[in-house]
Scaffold this motif. Sequence first.
Motif, short mmCIF file in Angstrom:
data_model
loop_
_atom_site.label_atom_id
_atom_site.label_comp_id
_atom_site.label_asym_id
_atom_site.label_seq_id
_atom_site.Cartn_x
_atom_site.Cartn_y
_atom_site.Cartn_z
N PRO A 1 -5.88 3.25 -9.86
CA PRO A 1 -6.91 4.20 -9.40
C PRO A 1 -7.09 4.22 -7.88
O PRO A 1 -7.24 5.30 -7.29
CB PRO A 1 -8.18 3.71 -10.12
N GLU A 2 -7.09 3.05 -7.23
CA GLU A 2 -7.29 3.01 -5.78
C GLU A 2 -6.11 3.61 -5.04
O GLU A 2 -6.27 4.37 -4.08
CB GLU A 2 -7.55 1.57 -5.33
N GLN A 3 -4.89 3.24 -5.47
CA GLN A 3 -3.70 3.80 -4.83
C GLN A 3 -3.64 5.31 -5.03
O GLN A 3 -3.29 6.05 -4.11
CB GLN A 3 -2.44 3.15 -5.43
N ARG A 4 -3.98 5.76 -6.22
CA ARG A 4 -3.95 7.20 -6.49
C ARG A 4 -4.97 7.93 -5.61
O ARG A 4 -4.69 9.03 -5.09
CB ARG A 4 -4.23 7.46 -7.96
N ARG B 1 -6.03 7.11 -2.67
CA ARG B 1 -5.52 7.20 -1.31
C ARG B 1 -4.36 8.20 -1.22
O ARG B 1 -4.26 8.94 -0.24
CB ARG B 1 -5.06 5.81 -0.83
N TYR B 2 -3.53 8.22 -2.24
CA TYR B 2 -2.41 9.18 -2.23
C TYR B 2 -2.94 10.62 -2.26
O TYR B 2 -2.45 11.49 -1.55
CB TYR B 2 -1.49 8.93 -3.41
N GLY C 1 -1.73 11.78 1.03
CA GLY C 1 -0.38 12.20 0.73
C GLY C 1 0.64 11.12 1.06
O GLY C 1 0.41 9.93 0.85
N ALA C 2 1.78 11.55 1.58
CA ALA C 2 2.90 10.65 1.81
C ALA C 2 2.60 9.55 2.82
O ALA C 2 3.30 8.55 2.87
CB ALA C 2 4.13 11.45 2.26
N ASP C 3 1.54 9.71 3.63
CA ASP C 3 1.18 8.70 4.62
C ASP C 3 0.15 7.71 4.10
O ASP C 3 -0.37 6.90 4.87
CB ASP C 3 0.61 9.36 5.88
N PHE C 4 -0.12 7.74 2.78
CA PHE C 4 -1.23 6.92 2.27
C PHE C 4 -1.03 5.43 2.49
O PHE C 4 -1.99 4.68 2.58
CB PHE C 4 -1.45 7.20 0.77
N ARG C 5 0.23 4.99 2.64
CA ARG C 5 0.47 3.56 2.86
C ARG C 5 0.28 3.18 4.33
O ARG C 5 0.12 2.00 4.64
CB ARG C 5 1.89 3.20 2.41
N ARG C 6 0.34 4.17 5.20
CA ARG C 6 0.26 3.86 6.64
C ARG C 6 -1.13 4.06 7.22
O ARG C 6 -1.45 3.56 8.28
CB ARG C 6 1.26 4.73 7.41
N VAL C 7 -1.96 4.83 6.54
CA VAL C 7 -3.29 5.11 7.07
C VAL C 7 -4.20 3.92 6.80
O VAL C 7 -4.28 3.44 5.67
CB VAL C 7 -3.86 6.38 6.41
N PRO C 8 -4.91 3.40 7.80
CA PRO C 8 -5.82 2.27 7.60
C PRO C 8 -6.87 2.58 6.55
O PRO C 8 -7.28 3.72 6.36
CB PRO C 8 -6.45 2.06 8.98
N GLY D 1 -2.77 15.03 -0.96
CA GLY D 1 -1.75 15.01 -2.00
C GLY D 1 -0.35 15.21 -1.50
O GLY D 1 0.50 15.67 -2.24
N GLY D 2 -0.05 14.93 -0.26
CA GLY D 2 1.35 14.89 0.14
C GLY D 2 1.85 16.14 0.79
O GLY D 2 3.00 16.49 0.68
N GLY D 3 1.01 16.90 1.48
CA GLY D 3 1.43 18.18 2.01
C GLY D 3 2.14 18.09 3.34
O GLY D 3 1.58 18.44 4.36
N GLY D 4 3.36 17.66 3.42
CA GLY D 4 4.24 17.91 4.55
C GLY D 4 4.02 17.08 5.78
O GLY D 4 4.31 17.55 6.87
N PHE D 5 3.48 15.86 5.67
CA PHE D 5 3.35 15.07 6.89
C PHE D 5 3.99 13.71 6.77
O PHE D 5 3.78 12.85 7.59
CB PHE D 5 1.86 14.91 7.28
N GLY D 6 4.79 13.48 5.74
CA GLY D 6 5.45 12.18 5.60
C GLY D 6 6.61 12.05 6.56
O GLY D 6 7.27 13.02 6.92
N GLY D 7 6.90 10.83 6.97
CA GLY D 7 8.11 10.57 7.75
C GLY D 7 7.89 10.57 9.24
O GLY D 7 8.80 10.26 10.00
N PHE D 8 6.69 11.00 9.76
CA PHE D 8 6.44 10.97 11.19
C PHE D 8 5.89 9.62 11.56
O PHE D 8 4.90 9.17 11.02
CB PHE D 8 5.43 12.06 11.57
N GLU D 9 6.51 8.97 12.52
CA GLU D 9 6.09 7.64 12.90
C GLU D 9 4.93 7.66 13.90
O GLU D 9 4.00 6.89 13.79
CB GLU D 9 7.26 6.87 13.52
N GLY D 10 4.97 8.58 14.89
CA GLY D 10 3.96 8.53 15.93
C GLY D 10 2.76 9.38 15.67
O GLY D 10 1.65 9.07 16.10
N GLY D 11 2.92 10.50 14.98
CA GLY D 11 1.79 11.38 14.72
C GLY D 11 2.25 12.64 14.05
O GLY D 11 3.41 12.81 13.72
#
Length: 315
Positions: free
Chosen positions: A60-63, A65-66, A70-77, A94-104
Amino acid sequence: MAPPRDFYADLGVSRTASQEEIQRAYRKLARKLHPDVNKAPEAEERFKDVSEAYAVLSDPEQRKRYDAFGADFRRVPEDVDPDTWSRAGAGGAGGGGFGGFEGGVGGIDFEDLFGDVFARRRHGPGAGRRSGGWGSMPGADQEAQVELSVEEAYHGTRRKLTLSGPEGTRTVEVDIPAGVTDGQRIRLAGQGARGTDGGRSGDLYLVVSIRPDDRYRVEGRNIFTRLPVTPWEAALGTTVALETPGGETKVKVPPGTSSGRRLRLRGRGLPNPRGQPGDLYAEVQIMVPPKLSDQERRLFEQLAATSTYNPRERP
């Protein structure tokens, strides 16, 4: 750059799916894609994707945050407010197009926006040493088929199972309790796939099937078996020995018993750890000697001449 994966799409469920729907979808896909049953080259990779998606959405908690990041849920404090994130233009829930960017994202630097908390997450001690810097992730639930004999289902047994998953192949020994039934699912907490970075292990579900047996037929907790008797035993009544999964017992055959009659032995079926055990039913079969001696023939002829009983005559 490829768009980020959608965990809901990986499992083929809607974003409003219940935990039960998510679990059912994962089990269906796992049975189809498991490396033990599907040797296609792409199946293993797809199985890993499905397992990762389930590990996130089943928690439930991981969901939560996801759904928020979205795709950055593991990197966001953890102390970042989802509304602040959304207003900053970091992406939709829910993952709308911002995964994979390291700096912002969208020209906004994550560290500038969220301060040194985010920096510590990315660059602090231990960051990225395991799981690609994703942080703690629970292990996926796993499922295994277990086939038992009737005796093993009655008494319980211990089995060694080989399981395959994203972390590789491993062997576990499991205790199967006495009194399991055909189709029963046994949950072994913490025996599934291992979590990462201290995440909890998933659960292992054993799906029981009882092997067909020439001696016994199992329906729920009730056991049915044949009880062969001679014509004179059926007519006069007797007590005979009967082999059961729980050991030999004695069965009283009442006088005048016909073939097909069921004699109930209460509580001699499969045990029930939480209630009443099943019953055992001995189904009478009257067996005629395949070859009569001269004396047996004379006795049967005498009986035929004396008896007026006609089983084909309506009472």
